[in-house]
Design a protein around this motif. Structure first.
Motif, PDB file in Angstrom:
ATOM      1  N   CYS A  79       0.830  -1.214   0.000  1.00 55.45           N
ATOM      2  CA  CYS A  79       0.000   0.000   0.000  1.00 55.45           C
ATOM      3  C   CYS A  79       0.858   1.255   0.000  1.00 55.45           C
ATOM      4  O   CYS A  79       0.577   2.208  -0.740  1.00 55.45           O
ATOM      5  N   ILE A  80       1.910   1.274   0.822  1.00 50.25           N
ATOM      6  CA  ILE A  80       2.786   2.448   0.878  1.00 50.25           C
ATOM      7  C   ILE A  80       3.466   2.678  -0.463  1.00 50.25           C
ATOM      8  O   ILE A  80       3.509   3.806  -0.983  1.00 50.25           O
ATOM      9  N   LEU A  81       3.984   1.629  -1.063  1.00 47.71           N
ATOM     10  CA  LEU A  81       4.666   1.768  -2.354  1.00 47.71           C
ATOM     11  C   LEU A  81       3.690   2.142  -3.461  1.00 47.71           C
ATOM     12  O   LEU A  81       4.051   2.872  -4.400  1.00 47.71           O
ATOM     13  N   LEU A  82       2.455   1.666  -3.348  1.00 46.67           N
ATOM     14  CA  LEU A  82       1.451   2.041  -4.348  1.00 46.67           C
ATOM     15  C   LEU A  82       1.103   3.522  -4.234  1.00 46.67           C
ATOM     16  O   LEU A  82       0.920   4.201  -5.248  1.00 46.67           O
ATOM     17  N   ILE A  83       1.037   4.037  -3.005  1.00 42.94           N
ATOM     18  CA  ILE A  83       0.791   5.469  -2.812  1.00 42.94           C
ATOM     19  C   ILE A  83       1.906   6.282  -3.444  1.00 42.94           C
ATOM     20  O   ILE A  83       1.672   7.266  -4.157  1.00 42.94           O
ATOM     21  N   LEU A  84       3.153   5.880  -3.195  1.00 37.64           N
ATOM     22  CA  LEU A  84       4.289   6.595  -3.775  1.00 37.64           C
ATOM     23  C   LEU A  84       4.271   6.500  -5.296  1.00 37.64           C
ATOM     24  O   LEU A  84       4.622   7.471  -5.989  1.00 37.64           O
ATOM     25  N   ARG A  85       3.864   5.353  -5.811  1.00 37.95           N
ATOM     26  CA  ARG A  85       3.792   5.199  -7.265  1.00 37.95           C
ATOM     27  C   ARG A  85       2.706   6.074  -7.868  1.00 37.95           C
ATOM     28  O   ARG A  85       2.885   6.633  -8.956  1.00 37.95           O
ATOM     29  N   MET A  86       1.598   6.220  -7.173  1.00 37.46           N
ATOM     30  CA  MET A  86       0.521   7.065  -7.674  1.00 37.46           C
ATOM     31  C   MET A  86       0.932   8.528  -7.698  1.00 37.46           C
ATOM     32  O   MET A  86       0.440   9.308  -8.515  1.00 37.46           O
ATOM     33  N   GLY A  87       1.841   8.912  -6.803  1.00 34.99           N
ATOM     34  CA  GLY A  87       2.329  10.289  -6.803  1.00 34.99           C
ATOM     35  C   GLY A  87       3.110  10.624  -8.057  1.00 34.99           C
ATOM     36  O   GLY A  87       3.185  11.795  -8.453  1.00 34.99           O
ATOM     37  N   SER A  88       3.708   9.626  -8.667  1.00 34.60           N
ATOM     38  CA  SER A  88       4.456   9.837  -9.912  1.00 34.60           C
ATOM     39  C   SER A  88       3.742   9.174 -11.077  1.00 34.60           C
ATOM     40  O   SER A  88       4.382   8.599 -11.962  1.00 34.60           O
ATOM     41  N   VAL A  89       2.395   9.244 -11.059  1.00 38.52           N
ATOM     42  CA  VAL A  89       1.607   8.542 -12.070  1.00 38.52           C
ATOM     43  C   VAL A  89       1.868   9.095 -13.467  1.00 38.52           C
ATOM     44  O   VAL A  89       1.734   8.374 -14.462  1.00 38.52           O
ATOM     45  N   LEU A  90       2.238  10.375 -13.572  1.00 36.04           N
ATOM     46  CA  LEU A  90       2.519  10.963 -14.882  1.00 36.04           C
ATOM     47  C   LEU A  90       4.016  10.964 -15.203  1.00 36.04           C
ATOM     48  O   LEU A  90       4.435  11.570 -16.184  1.00 36.04           O
ATOM     49  N   ASP A  91       4.797  10.297 -14.376  1.00 38.18           N
ATOM     50  CA  ASP A  91       6.240  10.217 -14.595  1.00 38.18           C
ATOM     51  C   ASP A  91       6.573   8.805 -15.056  1.00 38.18           C
ATOM     52  O   ASP A  91       6.741   7.890 -14.257  1.00 38.18           O
ATOM     53  N   VAL A  92       6.650   8.617 -16.353  1.00 38.01           N
ATOM     54  CA  VAL A  92       6.858   7.278 -16.907  1.00 38.01           C
ATOM     55  C   VAL A  92       8.293   7.078 -17.391  1.00 38.01           C
ATOM     56  O   VAL A  92       8.583   6.076 -18.042  1.00 38.01           O
ATOM     57  N   GLY A  93       9.179   7.997 -17.076  1.00 42.27           N
ATOM     58  CA  GLY A  93      10.575   7.810 -17.432  1.00 42.27           C
ATOM     59  C   GLY A  93      10.976   8.529 -18.704  1.00 42.27           C
ATOM     60  O   GLY A  93      10.755   8.008 -19.805  1.00 42.27           O
ATOM     61  N   PHE A  94      11.577   9.715 -18.545  1.00 42.12           N
ATOM     62  CA  PHE A  94      11.957  10.505 -19.711  1.00 42.12           C
ATOM     63  C   PHE A  94      13.025   9.803 -20.546  1.00 42.12           C
ATOM     64  O   PHE A  94      12.903   9.690 -21.766  1.00 42.12           O
ATOM     65  N   GLU A  95      14.070   9.332 -19.884  1.00 45.64           N
ATOM     66  CA  GLU A  95      15.218   8.796 -20.620  1.00 45.64           C
ATOM     67  C   GLU A  95      14.830   7.577 -21.448  1.00 45.64           C
ATOM     68  O   GLU A  95      15.212   7.464 -22.622  1.00 45.64           O
ATOM     69  N   GLN A  96      14.057   6.674 -20.852  1.00 49.15           N
ATOM     70  CA  GLN A  96      13.650   5.465 -21.575  1.00 49.15           C
ATOM     71  C   GLN A  96      12.805   5.809 -22.795  1.00 49.15           C
ATOM     72  O   GLN A  96      13.065   5.315 -23.902  1.00 49.15           O
ATOM     73  N   ILE A  97      11.800   6.661 -22.620  1.00 45.28           N
ATOM     74  CA  ILE A  97      10.914   7.017 -23.733  1.00 45.28           C
ATOM     75  C   ILE A  97      11.681   7.794 -24.797  1.00 45.28           C
ATOM     76  O   ILE A  97      11.521   7.558 -26.005  1.00 45.28           O
ATOM     77  N   PHE A  98      12.531   8.724 -24.367  1.00 45.21           N
ATOM     78  CA  PHE A  98      13.280   9.554 -25.305  1.00 45.21           C
ATOM     79  C   PHE A  98      14.181   8.708 -26.197  1.00 45.21           C
ATOM     80  O   PHE A  98      14.313   8.972 -27.399  1.00 45.21           O
ATOM     81  N   LEU A  99      14.798   7.689 -25.619  1.00 41.78           N
ATOM     82  CA  LEU A  99      15.713   6.851 -26.387  1.00 41.78           C
ATOM     83  C   LEU A  99      14.985   5.924 -27.364  1.00 41.78           C
ATOM     84  O   LEU A  99      15.556   5.522 -28.380  1.00 41.78           O
ATOM     85  N   MET A 100      13.730   5.594 -27.073  1.00 42.01           N
ATOM     86  CA  MET A 100      12.997   4.661 -27.918  1.00 42.01           C
ATOM     87  C   MET A 100      12.095   5.356 -28.933  1.00 42.01           C
ATOM     88  O   MET A 100      11.515   4.701 -29.794  1.00 42.01           O
ATOM     89  N   LEU A 101      11.951   6.685 -28.839  1.00 40.03           N
ATOM     90  CA  LEU A 101      11.076   7.401 -29.767  1.00 40.03           C
ATOM     91  C   LEU A 101      11.667   7.471 -31.163  1.00 40.03           C
ATOM     92  O   LEU A 101      12.885   7.571 -31.333  1.00 40.03           O
ATOM     93  N   ASN A 102      10.806   7.444 -32.148  1.00 43.19           N
ATOM     94  CA  ASN A 102      11.168   7.705 -33.532  1.00 43.19           C
ATOM     95  C   ASN A 102       9.929   8.269 -34.216  1.00 43.19           C
ATOM     96  O   ASN A 102       8.814   8.176 -33.673  1.00 43.19           O
ATOM     97  N   PRO A 103      10.078   8.876 -35.376  1.00 44.28           N
ATOM     98  CA  PRO A 103       8.905   9.525 -36.018  1.00 44.28           C
ATOM     99  C   PRO A 103       7.723   8.610 -36.253  1.00 44.28           C
ATOM    100  O   PRO A 103       6.586   9.064 -36.248  1.00 44.28           O
ATOM    101  N   GLN A 104       7.969   7.322 -36.445  1.00 47.73           N
ATOM    102  CA  GLN A 104       6.868   6.403 -36.741  1.00 47.73           C
ATOM    103  C   GLN A 104       5.982   6.127 -35.518  1.00 47.73           C
ATOM    104  O   GLN A 104       4.805   5.777 -35.664  1.00 47.73           O
ATOM    105  N   VAL A 105       6.536   6.264 -34.314  1.00 46.42           N
ATOM    106  CA  VAL A 105       5.774   5.915 -33.105  1.00 46.42           C
ATOM    107  C   VAL A 105       5.550   7.121 -32.197  1.00 46.42           C
ATOM    108  O   VAL A 105       5.024   6.961 -31.099  1.00 46.42           O
ATOM    109  N   SER A 106       5.926   8.313 -32.635  1.00 44.07           N
ATOM    110  CA  SER A 106       5.836   9.488 -31.752  1.00 44.07           C
ATOM    111  C   SER A 106       4.399   9.806 -31.364  1.00 44.07           C
ATOM    112  O   SER A 106       4.142  10.323 -30.270  1.00 44.07           O
ATOM    113  N   HIS A 107       3.432   9.504 -32.231  1.00 39.38           N
ATOM    114  CA  HIS A 107       2.047   9.853 -31.925  1.00 39.38           C
ATOM    115  C   HIS A 107       1.460   8.980 -30.811  1.00 39.38           C
ATOM    116  O   HIS A 107       0.453   9.344 -30.201  1.00 39.38           O
TER     117      HIS A 107
END
Length: 317
Positions: free
Chosen positions: A236-264
């Motif tokens: 429960c405690i870890l789920l609360i902390l995870r919900m606090g960063s619900v819109l934080d899905v990892g900039f570095e991971q997404i940025f490295l995997m993005l390309n024009p075909q999947v950006s949308h």
């Protein structure tokens, strides 16, 4: 006379409370020294940068500075509400975050329960070491490994082609982008996440397992009725902390995997703020989007904490 006496008593009580507080601080000074680096970190890197929030309400110009830039009020928030791109990246972020909570968050719990059932100590340590190792790889290395496996000439792509999937390029397939991100997150972080749950399982009373064995409960029933309830508060405690960063899905991971075909389908709030603020110089607009993300995170963590307390568990506050 009574008023004077009560006032004097309150002053004496307050003085004694302060004296006890000072004595306690003096006795625990070494503990406070251990906490001091963490306090300095949060003060410098978390709280001081919050003064930059004012950029979201100004027409910020880097050459004139924050305070000399003219006020814009809620102009950029209105632009954010009217922008279809913001709605798109918000939806992408929510979907990816939901997938991470539904899959990535619960995988360490299952792994910890399974590892806890391993009887051999050396085998348990071996499994833990193997699943911990990916955590120490940077996202650059992880993205590079997945690129080598899934690009047009990669080994996995070759296997898919031999199975009849012609022109199978996972990296440029919008339908495969989100599953690929979830697969990366599970492979890299699931093992490391088991540490907290395994530590919580050590606190479960061993006599409960002995009593369950006497009653004829098998390994699965012991895990379901003893192990899992024993770590429920930690979950429960870890789920609360995870919900606090619900819109934080990892900039570095997404940025490295993005390309024009999947950006949308792959662009999220963090990458959108980067492209708008750093690449295009729309600092005020990017700050407004980032502030909106923080407000949503605060609302989510408060809601999750309230729900946890309603279910009878201890929350964060």
């Amino acid at each position: 006379m009574d008023v004077t006496t009560n006032a004097g008593a309150r002053i004496i009580t307050e003085a004694r409370r302060r004296k006890r507080g000072f004595r306690r601080f003096r006795d625990e000074k070494y503990l406070w020294l251990l906490v001091l680096p963490g306090l300095i970190y949060f003060a410098v890197f978390k709280y001081l940068p919050m003064f930059g929030i004012v950029i979201a309400f100004k027409d910020y110009n880097p050459f004139t500075g924050i305070w000399r830039s003219p006020w814009a009020g809620f102009e950029y928030f209105q632009r954010m509400a009217d922008s279809p791109d913001v709605l798109r990246v918000l939806w992408n972020t929510i979907v990816l975050s939901f997938y991470q909570i539904a899959f990535v968050f619960f995988v360490p719990i299952v792994l910890a329960l399974m590892i806890n059932e391993v009887a051999s100590p050396w085998l348990k340590r071996l499994i833990q070491t193997v699943i911990y190792l990916p955590h120490f790889l940077s996202w650059v290395v992880v993205a590079g490994v997945f690129y080598l496996l899934f690009n047009s000439s990669g080994s996995v792509t070759g296997i898919l082609a031999s199975l009849g999937f012609d022109n199978a390029n996972v990296l440029t397939d919008p339908a495969m982008f989100r599953p690929l991100i979830i697969l990366q997150s599970i492979w890299k972080e699931a093992g490391w996440g088991t540490i907290i749950y395994l530590a919580a399982l050590l606190g479960v009373d061993p006599e409960l397992y002995e009593a369950a064995k006497i009653d004829g409960a098998g390994r699965f029933r012991q895990m379901w009725n003893i192990s899992l309830p024993g770590i429920r508060s930690t979950v429960c405690i870890l789920l609360i902390l995870r919900m606090g960063s619900v819109l934080d899905v990892g900039f570095e991971q997404i940025f490295l995997m993005l390309n024009p075909q999947v950006s949308h389908v792959g662009e999220v709030i963090d990458t959108y703020v980067y492209f708008q603020g750093i690449r295009q110089g729309n600092f005020s607009f990017a700050a407004a989007v980032g502030l909106m993300k923080g407000i949503v995170g605060l609302f989510m963590i408060a809601s999750a904490n309230w729900l946890t307390r309603r279910l009878g568990e201890k929350g964060l506050f």
